[in-house]
Design a protein around this motif. Structure first.
Motif, PDB file in Angstrom:
ATOM      1  N   ILE A   1      44.158  44.652  38.517  1.00  0.00           N
ATOM      2  CA  ILE A   1      43.386  45.474  37.568  1.00  0.00           C
ATOM      3  C   ILE A   1      42.027  44.822  37.289  1.00  0.00           C
ATOM      4  O   ILE A   1      41.012  45.499  37.199  1.00  0.00           O
ATOM      5  N   SER A   2      42.013  43.470  37.190  1.00  0.00           N
ATOM      6  CA  SER A   2      40.739  42.788  36.904  1.00  0.00           C
ATOM      7  C   SER A   2      39.750  43.016  38.037  1.00  0.00           C
ATOM      8  O   SER A   2      38.568  43.260  37.795  1.00  0.00           O
ATOM      9  N   LEU A   3      40.280  42.944  39.267  1.00  0.00           N
ATOM     10  CA  LEU A   3      39.407  43.169  40.429  1.00  0.00           C
ATOM     11  C   LEU A   3      38.825  44.579  40.383  1.00  0.00           C
ATOM     12  O   LEU A   3      37.615  44.772  40.566  1.00  0.00           O
ATOM     13  N   VAL A   4      39.703  45.547  40.080  1.00  0.00           N
ATOM     14  CA  VAL A   4      39.235  46.938  40.006  1.00  0.00           C
ATOM     15  C   VAL A   4      38.181  47.073  38.901  1.00  0.00           C
ATOM     16  O   VAL A   4      37.124  47.678  39.098  1.00  0.00           O
ATOM     17  N   LEU A   5      38.469  46.447  37.736  1.00  0.00           N
ATOM     18  CA  LEU A   5      37.509  46.530  36.613  1.00  0.00           C
ATOM     19  C   LEU A   5      36.185  45.882  36.983  1.00  0.00           C
ATOM     20  O   LEU A   5      35.115  46.412  36.663  1.00  0.00           O
ATOM     21  N   ALA A   6      36.279  44.706  37.671  1.00  0.00           N
ATOM     22  CA  ALA A   6      35.054  43.998  38.055  1.00  0.00           C
ATOM     23  C   ALA A   6      34.229  44.867  39.008  1.00  0.00           C
ATOM     24  O   ALA A   6      33.007  44.973  38.865  1.00  0.00           O
ATOM     25  N   ILE A   7      34.937  45.512  39.958  1.00  0.00           N
ATOM     26  CA  ILE A   7      34.218  46.374  40.917  1.00  0.00           C
ATOM     27  C   ILE A   7      33.573  47.549  40.173  1.00  0.00           C
ATOM     28  O   ILE A   7      32.404  47.874  40.396  1.00  0.00           O
ATOM     29  N   ILE A   8      34.345  48.148  39.233  1.00  0.00           N
ATOM     30  CA  ILE A   8      33.795  49.274  38.465  1.00  0.00           C
ATOM     31  C   ILE A   8      32.595  48.803  37.646  1.00  0.00           C
ATOM     32  O   ILE A   8      31.542  49.445  37.616  1.00  0.00           O
ATOM     33  N   GLY A   9      32.742  47.623  36.987  1.00  0.00           N
ATOM     34  CA  GLY A   9      31.652  47.071  36.168  1.00  0.00           C
ATOM     35  C   GLY A   9      30.403  46.863  37.004  1.00  0.00           C
ATOM     36  O   GLY A   9      29.292  47.244  36.611  1.00  0.00           O
ATOM     37  N   PHE A  10      30.602  46.273  38.193  1.00  0.00           N
ATOM     38  CA  PHE A  10      29.473  46.019  39.085  1.00  0.00           C
ATOM     39  C   PHE A  10      28.823  47.341  39.508  1.00  0.00           C
ATOM     40  O   PHE A  10      27.597  47.471  39.525  1.00  0.00           O
TER      41      PHE A  10
ATOM     42  N   VAL B   1      24.578  43.531  30.873  1.00  0.00           N
ATOM     43  CA  VAL B   1      25.303  42.393  31.449  1.00  0.00           C
ATOM     44  C   VAL B   1      26.154  41.721  30.363  1.00  0.00           C
ATOM     45  O   VAL B   1      27.322  41.381  30.574  1.00  0.00           O
ATOM     46  N   LEU B   2      25.532  41.547  29.182  1.00  0.00           N
ATOM     47  CA  LEU B   2      26.240  40.893  28.066  1.00  0.00           C
ATOM     48  C   LEU B   2      27.490  41.687  27.685  1.00  0.00           C
ATOM     49  O   LEU B   2      28.586  41.130  27.529  1.00  0.00           O
ATOM     50  N   ILE B   3      27.294  43.020  27.579  1.00  0.00           N
ATOM     51  CA  ILE B   3      28.444  43.872  27.219  1.00  0.00           C
ATOM     52  C   ILE B   3      29.532  43.767  28.285  1.00  0.00           C
ATOM     53  O   ILE B   3      30.715  43.615  27.972  1.00  0.00           O
ATOM     54  N   LEU B   4      29.100  43.778  29.558  1.00  0.00           N
ATOM     55  CA  LEU B   4      30.098  43.688  30.649  1.00  0.00           C
ATOM     56  C   LEU B   4      30.792  42.336  30.632  1.00  0.00           C
ATOM     57  O   LEU B   4      32.010  42.243  30.792  1.00  0.00           O
ATOM     58  N   LEU B   5      30.007  41.268  30.413  1.00  0.00           N
ATOM     59  CA  LEU B   5      30.595  39.921  30.444  1.00  0.00           C
ATOM     60  C   LEU B   5      31.554  39.687  29.284  1.00  0.00           C
ATOM     61  O   LEU B   5      32.532  38.960  29.405  1.00  0.00           O
ATOM     62  N   LEU B   6      31.225  40.295  28.121  1.00  0.00           N
ATOM     63  CA  LEU B   6      32.136  40.130  26.967  1.00  0.00           C
ATOM     64  C   LEU B   6      33.296  41.108  27.059  1.00  0.00           C
ATOM     65  O   LEU B   6      34.428  40.782  26.722  1.00  0.00           O
ATOM     66  N   GLY B   7      32.972  42.324  27.526  1.00  0.00           N
ATOM     67  CA  GLY B   7      33.990  43.383  27.571  1.00  0.00           C
ATOM     68  C   GLY B   7      35.055  43.124  28.612  1.00  0.00           C
ATOM     69  O   GLY B   7      36.236  43.376  28.384  1.00  0.00           O
ATOM     70  N   LEU B   8      34.633  42.569  29.767  1.00  0.00           N
ATOM     71  CA  LEU B   8      35.581  42.370  30.864  1.00  0.00           C
ATOM     72  C   LEU B   8      36.697  41.385  30.488  1.00  0.00           C
ATOM     73  O   LEU B   8      37.876  41.718  30.628  1.00  0.00           O
ATOM     74  N   PRO B   9      36.349  40.186  29.959  1.00  0.00           N
ATOM     75  CA  PRO B   9      37.452  39.271  29.576  1.00  0.00           C
ATOM     76  C   PRO B   9      38.345  39.869  28.493  1.00  0.00           C
ATOM     77  O   PRO B   9      39.558  39.688  28.512  1.00  0.00           O
ATOM     78  N   LEU B  10      37.709  40.625  27.560  1.00  0.00           N
ATOM     79  CA  LEU B  10      38.500  41.249  26.492  1.00  0.00           C
ATOM     80  C   LEU B  10      39.487  42.268  27.083  1.00  0.00           C
ATOM     81  O   LEU B  10      40.677  42.282  26.736  1.00  0.00           O
ATOM     82  N   ALA B  11      38.949  43.061  28.042  1.00  0.00           N
ATOM     83  CA  ALA B  11      39.817  44.054  28.699  1.00  0.00           C
ATOM     84  C   ALA B  11      40.916  43.349  29.476  1.00  0.00           C
ATOM     85  O   ALA B  11      42.079  43.768  29.463  1.00  0.00           O
ATOM     86  N   ILE B  12      40.573  42.218  30.131  1.00  0.00           N
ATOM     87  CA  ILE B  12      41.579  41.484  30.916  1.00  0.00           C
ATOM     88  C   ILE B  12      42.668  40.926  29.988  1.00  0.00           C
ATOM     89  O   ILE B  12      43.859  40.964  30.316  1.00  0.00           O
ATOM     90  N   ILE B  13      42.253  40.441  28.803  1.00  0.00           N
ATOM     91  CA  ILE B  13      43.252  39.916  27.849  1.00  0.00           C
ATOM     92  C   ILE B  13      44.203  41.039  27.434  1.00  0.00           C
ATOM     93  O   ILE B  13      45.424  40.878  27.439  1.00  0.00           O
ATOM     94  N   LEU B  14      43.620  42.206  27.096  1.00  0.00           N
ATOM     95  CA  LEU B  14      44.458  43.345  26.684  1.00  0.00           C
ATOM     96  C   LEU B  14      45.379  43.779  27.823  1.00  0.00           C
ATOM     97  O   LEU B  14      46.561  44.053  27.612  1.00  0.00           O
ATOM     98  N   ILE B  15      44.811  43.806  29.055  1.00  0.00           N
ATOM     99  CA  ILE B  15      45.626  44.184  30.222  1.00  0.00           C
ATOM    100  C   ILE B  15      46.744  43.157  30.415  1.00  0.00           C
ATOM    101  O   ILE B  15      47.888  43.506  30.693  1.00  0.00           O
ATOM    102  N   GLY B  16      46.387  41.877  30.234  1.00  0.00           N
ATOM    103  CA  GLY B  16      47.380  40.806  30.394  1.00  0.00           C
ATOM    104  C   GLY B  16      48.543  40.994  29.439  1.00  0.00           C
ATOM    105  O   GLY B  16      49.707  40.905  29.837  1.00  0.00           O
ATOM    106  N   ILE B  17      48.215  41.289  28.159  1.00  0.00           N
ATOM    107  CA  ILE B  17      49.278  41.467  27.163  1.00  0.00           C
ATOM    108  C   ILE B  17      50.150  42.658  27.549  1.00  0.00           C
ATOM    109  O   ILE B  17      51.382  42.563  27.581  1.00  0.00           O
ATOM    110  N   SER B  18      49.481  43.780  27.890  1.00  0.00           N
ATOM    111  CA  SER B  18      50.300  44.963  28.224  1.00  0.00           C
ATOM    112  C   SER B  18      51.066  44.739  29.528  1.00  0.00           C
ATOM    113  O   SER B  18      52.206  45.191  29.661  1.00  0.00           O
TER     114      SER B  18
END
Ligand code: ADP
Length: 458
Positions: free
Chosen positions: A26-35, A188-205
């Motif tokens: 999921i992180s890879l997919v999110l990173a690709i989408i973010g990019f 970039v800032l929003i993506l850099l902060l948002g991506l780890p936050l999304a990854i944490i939420l994805i990790g928990i779920s």
């Protein structure tokens, strides 16, 4: 259900692995989408800025060309129309003398203008021209240059002509990309902060979801383990008895014919027990596997007349009932042949298990009744006894494999604890249901419901 620590470790490891794969994917997919989003924003902005610059530069170019006459020389008209232009060989005019509306686009802080003669010498530039930005004539295409503060500019040059069509010089317009770059930095800032936050939420779920998904696997793993341990235990008992019989016989130097017969009789009993246990296990393992022979065409499916089947069964177990001093009563409550589709051998085995149990768990002088009736689209077969009954707290477990209410008593009677689990598996394979009502010391009632005319598991 108790799972041992080493198994817990195995499941925790698998859970970790699954969750990690899930998070990585999921992180890879999110990173690709973010990019992709980032690239799309850059592209959209760049096109907008370039269009803007083209329009502004084009308008200025057209306005200039109307009032240019001598190549390389700025006429008074130009100075009048563009009062905020600074000439290289004289100082910049004071803004106090210029009315606001005439300052226009080229002094609004975003666009910067330079005018060169045909030999690329700077003649004039707009008052707001950034101090740290190169004053050179650049090639005639759109380029990006950076000033000494790191601010980027998009720059474009146009050849200017006099109003008679002669080459006059060049107009070079620059546009600051500061607002654009600041906006990108924000993205970039929003993506850099948002991506780890999304990854944490994805990790928990992912951790929670993998846990939920693993539960049935852990349960069936435990059941398989339990089943294997129980099966091994059950097989060991007759094998140990056989071995003991053989060893003790071998120790006797000469055997009489009677002793030999007794030994062989003991071995026959143990082997029979072993063989019935193995065939029970085989039935169960086949019923467990939906793609094996039980459910496919190699198992005969046919019309089964339950009236006939019950009367055959009663005949077969009659002797056993008589020797156990139990009255066996067939009670057929339909006046027509009640038929189902299924496998005769299996349905026979199912009823056999229930009736034999009824006889075995009913004290001498008791009664076992086999009732057959119809209810809507179902055939109802009830096996009722006046036996020892089953305690309410044992009832939920009696269909489990190797479960015996009174282990010692059941084993003496030759029971392995597989009879009811086989019965249940066979009922389910025929799309039916099995239920039990029981009162201790009063008796039990086993109720089997099978669909009429419906094909079994296919
Ligand atoms: P077993 O081979 O021990 O009879 P089953 O699976 O057939 O195994 O039955 C499981 C347990 O359910 C038995 O050990 C017995 O205690 C109980 N049971 C089954 N049928 C009856 C019955 N008709 N009356 C009382 N108890 C029964």
């Amino acid at each position: 259900m108790i799972i041992k620590p080493d198994k817990l470790k195995l499941f925790r490891k698998t859970k970790w692995r699954l969750a990690s794969w899930y998070i990585s994917g999921i992180s890879l997919v999110l990173a690709i989408i973010g990019f992709g989003v980032y690239e799309a924003i850059i592209h959209a902005h760049r096109i907008t800025v370039e269009k803007e610059l083209k329009t502004v530069a084009g308008t200025l170019h057209d306005n200039f060309e109307i009032i240019l006459d001598t190549p390389g020389k700025l006429s008074d008209d130009v100075k009048q129309f563009f009062p905020n232009l600074c000439l290289v060989d004289s100082s910049c005019p004071s803004l106090d003398n210029i009315s606001n509306y005439r300052i226009g686009t080229i002094d609004n802080g975003q666009y910067y203008l330079q005018i060169f003669d045909l030999s690329h010498h700077l003649i004039a530039y707009s008052r707001n021209y950034p101090k740290g930005l190169s004053q050179k004539k650049q090639p005639d295409k759109k380029i990006i240059i950076t000033d000494n503060q790191g601010i980027r500019y998009l720059q474009q040059s146009h050849l200017l002509h006099t109003n008679t069509g002669e080459n006059w010089g060049y107009l070079q317009v620059s546009r600051s990309l500061k607002d654009f770059d600041n906006y990108l930095k924000m993205v970039v800032l929003i993506l850099l902060l948002g991506l780890p936050l999304a990854i944490i939420l994805i990790g928990i779920s992912a951790w929670i979801l993998t846990g939920i998904a693993m539960k049935p696997i852990a349960k069936s793993y435990h059941q398989i383990q339990q089943f294997t341990a129980d099966a091994a235990h059950e097989l060991r008992t007759p094998l140990a008895a056989t071995l003991a019989t053989i060893e003790s016989t071998l120790m006797i130097s000469s055997l009489t014919e009677n002793e030999l017969r007794n030994t062989l009789e003991t071995l026959r009993k143990q082997t029979k027990r072993l063989s019935s246990l193995v065939s029970d296990l085989l039935i169960l393992s086949r019923l467990d596997c939906p793609l094996n022979t039980i459910s496919t065409t190699s198992i005969k499916k046919e019309k089964i007349c339950l009236n006939d089947l019950i009367s055959d069964l009663v005949k077969e177990v009659a002797n056993f009932a008589i020797s156990s001093e139990i009255i066996l009563i067939p009670d057929i409550r339909v006046s027509y042949p009640l038929e189902i589709i299924g496998n005769t051998e299996q349905i026979y085995r199912l009823l056999f298990n229930l009736v034999v149990n009824g006889i075995q768990y009913t004290p001498t002088g008791g009664q076992v009744t086999i009732i057959l009736k119809q209810h809507n689209n179902f055939a109802l077969i009830q096996v009722q006894d006046t036996g020892i009954g089953i305690d309410n707290k044992e009832l939920p477990y009696i269909f489990e494999r190797f479960y015996r209410v009174d282990k010692a008593r059941s084993r003496v009677r030759g029971g392995s604890g597989l009879g009811l689990s086989i019965a249940k598996a066979l009922v389910l394979a025929h799309h039916g249901t099995i239920q039990v009502n029981s009162v201790v010391d009063k008796g039990s009632l086993f109720m089997v419901k099978l669909p009429i005319g419906r094909n079994f598991r296919s």
